[in-house]
Design an enzyme around this catalytic site. Structure first.
Site, short mmCIF file in Angstrom:
data_model
loop_
_atom_site.label_atom_id
_atom_site.label_comp_id
_atom_site.label_asym_id
_atom_site.label_seq_id
_atom_site.Cartn_x
_atom_site.Cartn_y
_atom_site.Cartn_z
N GLY A 110 -0.98 3.63 12.06
CA GLY A 110 -0.90 4.87 12.85
C GLY A 110 -0.11 4.68 14.14
O GLY A 110 0.72 3.79 14.26
N ASN A 144 5.54 -2.26 6.04
CA ASN A 144 5.08 -0.91 5.73
C ASN A 144 5.35 -0.01 6.93
O ASN A 144 4.93 -0.32 8.05
CB ASN A 144 3.59 -0.92 5.43
CG ASN A 144 3.28 -1.45 4.06
OD1 ASN A 144 4.12 -2.10 3.44
ND2 ASN A 144 2.08 -1.20 3.59
N ASP A 162 -6.74 -3.21 -2.01
CA ASP A 162 -7.25 -3.39 -0.65
C ASP A 162 -8.76 -3.59 -0.69
O ASP A 162 -9.53 -2.64 -0.76
CB ASP A 162 -6.89 -2.18 0.22
CG ASP A 162 -7.42 -2.32 1.65
OD1 ASP A 162 -8.10 -3.32 1.95
OD2 ASP A 162 -7.15 -1.42 2.46
N HIS A 195 1.53 -4.51 7.84
CA HIS A 195 1.10 -3.10 7.82
C HIS A 195 1.14 -2.58 9.26
O HIS A 195 1.15 -3.35 10.19
CB HIS A 195 -0.31 -2.97 7.25
CG HIS A 195 -0.34 -3.11 5.75
ND1 HIS A 195 -0.75 -2.10 4.92
CD2 HIS A 195 0.03 -4.13 4.95
CE1 HIS A 195 -0.66 -2.50 3.67
NE2 HIS A 195 -0.19 -3.73 3.65
N GLY A 196 1.13 -1.28 9.42
CA GLY A 196 1.25 -0.71 10.76
C GLY A 196 2.59 -1.09 11.35
O GLY A 196 2.72 -1.42 12.52
N GLY A 197 3.63 -1.04 10.50
CA GLY A 197 4.95 -1.55 10.89
C GLY A 197 5.78 -0.58 11.70
O GLY A 197 6.78 -0.99 12.28
N ASP A 226 0.01 1.80 -2.56
CA ASP A 226 -0.37 1.28 -1.25
C ASP A 226 -1.88 1.49 -1.05
O ASP A 226 -2.38 2.59 -1.29
CB ASP A 226 0.43 2.06 -0.19
CG ASP A 226 0.27 1.53 1.21
OD1 ASP A 226 -0.01 0.33 1.37
OD2 ASP A 226 0.44 2.34 2.16
N HIS A 227 -2.60 0.45 -0.63
CA HIS A 227 -4.04 0.55 -0.36
C HIS A 227 -4.84 1.18 -1.50
O HIS A 227 -5.57 2.15 -1.29
CB HIS A 227 -4.30 1.35 0.94
CG HIS A 227 -3.90 0.62 2.18
ND1 HIS A 227 -4.64 -0.39 2.72
CD2 HIS A 227 -2.80 0.75 2.97
CE1 HIS A 227 -4.03 -0.86 3.80
NE2 HIS A 227 -2.90 -0.18 3.97
N GLU A 246 -4.96 -8.00 0.46
CA GLU A 246 -5.11 -8.07 1.93
C GLU A 246 -6.26 -8.99 2.31
O GLU A 246 -7.33 -8.95 1.73
CB GLU A 246 -5.36 -6.65 2.49
CG GLU A 246 -5.60 -6.63 3.99
CD GLU A 246 -5.63 -5.21 4.57
OE1 GLU A 246 -4.98 -4.31 4.00
OE2 GLU A 246 -6.30 -5.02 5.58
ZN LIG Z 1 -1.47 -0.35 5.38
#
Ligand SMILES: [Zn+2]
Length: 293
Positions: A186, A236, A106, A214-216, A84-85, A136
């Protein structure tokens, strides 16, 4: 025996066939890993376990990565082991060498041209081992945190441009695209306002690339459902699972009587069970197994 370690392309194909999103959970600890795989096996759902480069200070990729790969091989459900990232090509190569079956490059902080050039290099590297690639476009405003950091809201988000996405996907041949459409990494300080038309337009301009949210964690049930209907195929999710573990540990300590000894192993087991229940609830939503309240 059916091979349970699958690559990102294969697991995205399962998501497309079933019109669901696959939960993609960070597992930077043994407790998180066991919570996520336990949840997936109980629900009999495919899952992505992932490690973010920014979690390196928590535990090195070279320590937890081989454990993730071995656990995936033994799992009773299809599992993709994903980076991830990934921020540098060297780090992506390290994950590939460990047997990861998916990598995210990323380059969202770079110019479009640099992001495109590096994503092409990442795709060429992944092709050697048969891993799938996520990249991304646009920016979610801040990186994965997971260490309790609460960031500033909204000010640096750049929504994904569907036309640019069309060219980017065609030029790179990636298997999944992380899009910015209103989510934030976050903890959410305000209720997220998601623009699902971005997801729909990206799907249309790319020949239905699986879109990654993302930020799911922290998104409402109805919003998950709308996102999946629009074409989100990978969600995610980490912060709220991590928070559930922390809260369970705190409650455990509160329940102890004065002077009672505190054992770390007991805290860990409480946290692991709470993370598992939190992940199960998320997985049911992503797989459309529950009626949305
Ligand atoms: Zn992410």
């Amino acid at each position: 025996m059916k091979r349970m370690l699958v690559n990102l392309k294969e697991i995205m194909e399962i998501a497309e066939e079933k019109d669901i999103a696959i939960g993609s959970f960070n597992t930077p600890s043994l407790e998180a890993l066991e919570a996520v795989l336990g949840a997936a096996e109980e629900l009999k759902l495919p899952v992505i376990i992932q490690f973010a480069q920014c979690h390196e200070p928590w535990i090195p990729l070279t320590t937890i990565g081989p454990i993730m790969v071995e656990a995936a091989k033994r799992a009773l459900v299809p599992v993709c082991v994903h980076l991830d990232h990934g921020e540098t090509l060297d780090y992506l190569q390290c994950a590939l060498d460990l047997g990861f079956t998916g990598i995210m490059y990323d380059g969202s902080t770079l110019s479009y041209e640099e992001n495109l050039a590096n994503t092409k290099k990442a795709a060429a590297m992944a092709a050697v081992t048969g891993a799938g690639v996520e990249a991304e476009l646009g920016s979610m405003g801040r990186r994965e945190s997971g260490d309790g950091e609460v960031g500033t809201q909204d000010d640096t988000k750049i929504y994904t441009d569907p036309d640019q996405a069309g060219a980017f996907v065609a030029d790179t041949g990636i298997n999944a695209l992380a899009c910015s459409f209103g989510t934030t990494h976050g903890i959410y300080l305000t209720k997220p306002r998601l623009d699902f038309s971005v997801v729909e337009n990206v799907r249309n301009s790319t020949g239905n690339i699986p879109v990654v949210m993302h930020g799911g964690s922290g998104v409402s049930g109805p919003d998950y459902q709308r996102a999946i209907r629009a074409g989100v195929r990978k969600i995610n999710y980490f912060t709220y699972m991590d928070k559930a573990g922390g809260q369970a540990a705190a409650h455990y300590l509160e329940r102890l009587s004065d002077g009672e000894p505190i054992f770390y192993s007991s805290i860990v087991m409480e946290a692991r069970e709470a993370m598992k229940q939190n992940v199960k609830a998320a997985m049911k939503l992503f797989a459309q197994m529950d009626e949305i309240q």
